[in-house]
Design an enzyme around this catalytic site. Structure first.
Site, PDB file in Angstrom:
ATOM      1  N   ASP A   1       0.019  14.412 -43.214  1.00  0.00           N
ATOM      2  CA  ASP A   1       0.961  13.294 -43.353  1.00  0.00           C
ATOM      3  C   ASP A   1       0.851  12.608 -44.719  1.00  0.00           C
ATOM      4  O   ASP A   1       0.700  11.380 -44.807  1.00  0.00           O
ATOM      5  CB  ASP A   1       0.711  12.251 -42.248  1.00  0.00           C
ATOM      6  CG  ASP A   1       0.635  12.869 -40.868  1.00  0.00           C
ATOM      7  OD1 ASP A   1       1.353  13.838 -40.604  1.00  0.00           O
ATOM      8  OD2 ASP A   1      -0.171  12.368 -40.045  1.00  0.00           O
TER       9      ASP A   1
ATOM     10  N   GLU B   1      10.509  12.616 -36.413  1.00  0.00           N
ATOM     11  CA  GLU B   1       9.454  11.732 -36.940  1.00  0.00           C
ATOM     12  C   GLU B   1       9.400  11.903 -38.460  1.00  0.00           C
ATOM     13  O   GLU B   1      10.197  12.620 -39.042  1.00  0.00           O
ATOM     14  CB  GLU B   1       8.095  12.086 -36.315  1.00  0.00           C
ATOM     15  CG  GLU B   1       7.632  13.508 -36.610  1.00  0.00           C
ATOM     16  CD  GLU B   1       6.368  13.911 -35.854  1.00  0.00           C
ATOM     17  OE1 GLU B   1       5.907  13.184 -34.968  1.00  0.00           O
ATOM     18  OE2 GLU B   1       5.842  15.000 -36.147  1.00  0.00           O
TER      19      GLU B   1
HETATM   20  O1  FUB Z   1      -0.658  12.947 -37.718  1.00  0.00           O
HETATM   21  C1  FUB Z   1      -0.279  12.362 -36.513  1.00  0.00           C
HETATM   22  C2  FUB Z   1       1.186  12.486 -36.322  1.00  0.00           C
HETATM   23  O2  FUB Z   1       1.585  13.848 -36.398  1.00  0.00           O
HETATM   24  C3  FUB Z   1       2.033  11.811 -37.369  1.00  0.00           C
HETATM   25  O3  FUB Z   1       2.131  10.451 -37.202  1.00  0.00           O
HETATM   26  C4  FUB Z   1       3.291  12.567 -37.224  1.00  0.00           C
HETATM   27  O4  FUB Z   1       4.205  12.391 -38.242  1.00  0.00           O
HETATM   28  C5  FUB Z   1       2.794  13.980 -37.107  1.00  0.00           C
HETATM   29  O5  FUB Z   1       2.515  14.540 -38.347  1.00  0.00           O
END
Ligand code: FUB
Length: 380
Positions: free
Chosen positions: A63, A280
């Site tokens: 991320d 996301e």
């Molecule tokens: O790394 C945890 C979660 O997985 C993140 O918040 C999302 O975007 C995904 O990458």
């Protein structure tokens, strides 16, 4: 956030030339490292060669939110993945991260410094667990770290709800001091802050499934709400959120709005359109007067982009930035440095475990009309 379905068995490839990666600070780092798994010859289980190599091998990172601050260096604010020996599930419990470490480099391809712990969940009064994808911003001598974590309430699964917090520091590497409460009006996860040329900053946030966006309605959380089933394949997809930040950079100036993604006919992308709908990982940048809203599609594993005329959108879907990487999730950022644009992303080259990821970077190119040629994270 994820279904733990995309797996593969990785026999880490034999190494030919070892790539030296530098690091310092914190647990075990500090000297140049050579990793057999991180070489230009490493291959995925299906034999494909990786486009690029992990930025660091001493810790697992994901991320990546990259920024160029006033000193001209590149700072990357990633998640810090750890092995917590939790079985994969669709709520993402295996992503049990507890702290943040900041990466710094003078240039792409140069040595990478791993900073000490920048913020630990034990020092965030409202948070219980799972320090997921963060971002950072700078204003008037202060650095702001925005981060999601579960709070201390209990939902039907006995877990806290994801909220978004902020912490501050005078040093871009931290340590950061967390505010006592989450940001009022912000919720779910994956905050990303974009500052426009007029100095106004906007926070984008939200993520469906494990990120719980589907459980929020009119600013209220349903602790008994859905974990995975959106039940709206024929309706407009759930949108990520956007809100102007107050000048204090610690609070929202307005009720969050939907960052709507439209198709080529000007209609909202539908919930059932998993190749195009928002899942996301919001990230916004501006180029040639256009606002690029970029995001992950989650279960179809694309990084996508849509273009709008202002920070709120609507944004018209344009295409895939990147095809699926090795691993369930990738989450990215895009930044300009040294006259080029760069895509930071992550995959599971070093572990072949969905929750132990490594940040990578590759050049992002633009066509003359502003569209983006899709990147393949494998070269052959
Ligand atoms: O790394 C945890 C979660 O997985 C993140 O918040 C999302 O975007 C995904 O990458």
């Amino acid at each position: 956030m994820r279904k733990a379905t995309k797996t593969a068995t990785l026999a880490l490839a034999a190494t030919v030339s070892l790539m030296a990666l530098s690091a310092c600070g914190g647990d075990g780092a500090g000297t140049a490292n050579e990793s057999a798994a991180a070489t230009n010859e490493a291959r995925a289980p299906d034999g494909r060669k990786y486009l690029s190599q992990p930025l660091v091998t001493e810790i697992f990172t994901a991320d990546p939110s990259a920024h160029v601050w006033g000193d001209g260096k590149i700072y990357v604010y990633p998640s810090h993945d750890i092995e917590a020996n939790i079985t994969n599930d669709d709520l993402g419990n295996q992503y049990a991260m507890r702290d943040y470490r900041v990466l710094r480099m003078d240039r792409i391809g140069g040595p990478v410094t791993i900073g000490p712990v920048a913020l630990d969940v034990k020092d965030v009064p409202w948070a219980s667990q799972q320090m997921w994808a963060p971002d950072a911003a700078y204003k008037d001598g202060t650095y702001y770290l925005y981060f999601p974590a579960r709070d201390k309430t209990k939902d039907k699964n006995g877990l806290g709800k994801f909220m978004v917090g902020v912490a501050t520091s005078k040093d871009p590497m931290g340590p950061f001091k967390a505010e006592p409460k989450p940001i009022e009006g912000a919720f779910s996860m994956d905050p990303a802050v974009f500052t426009d040329a007029d100095g106004k900053s906007y926070m984008y946030f939200g993520g469906i499934w494990g990120g719980q966006l589907q459980r929020w309605k009119d600013g209220k959380f349903d602790p008994n709400g859905s974990d995975t089933d959106l039940m709206q394949d024929d309706k407009p997809a759930l949108s990520g959120k956007v809100a102007l930040l107050n000048p204090d950079m610690k609070s929202l100036a307005e009720k969050p709005r939907d960052a709507v993604i439209l198709d080529e006919k000007g209609k909202p992308v539908l919930g059932g359109d998993h190749d195009r709908r928002f899942f996301e990982a919001s990230w916004v940048f501006k180029k040639d007067g256009k606002y690029y809203y970029t995001y992950s599609t989650g279960d179809t594993h694309f990084l996508n982009y849509a273009i709008g005329d202002n920070p709120y959108g609507p944004f018209t879907f344009k295409g895939h930035i990147m095809k699926p990487v090795q691993g369930w999730t990738t989450h990215h950022s895009i930044v300009e440095h040294g006259g080029k644009w760069w895509l930071f992303y992550a995959d599971t080259q070093l572990s072949n475990k969905n929750h132990l990821r490594s940040v990578k970077v590759t050049e992002l190119k633009f066509n003359p009309d502003g569209t983006i040629p899709t990147i393949d994270p494998f070269v052959d």
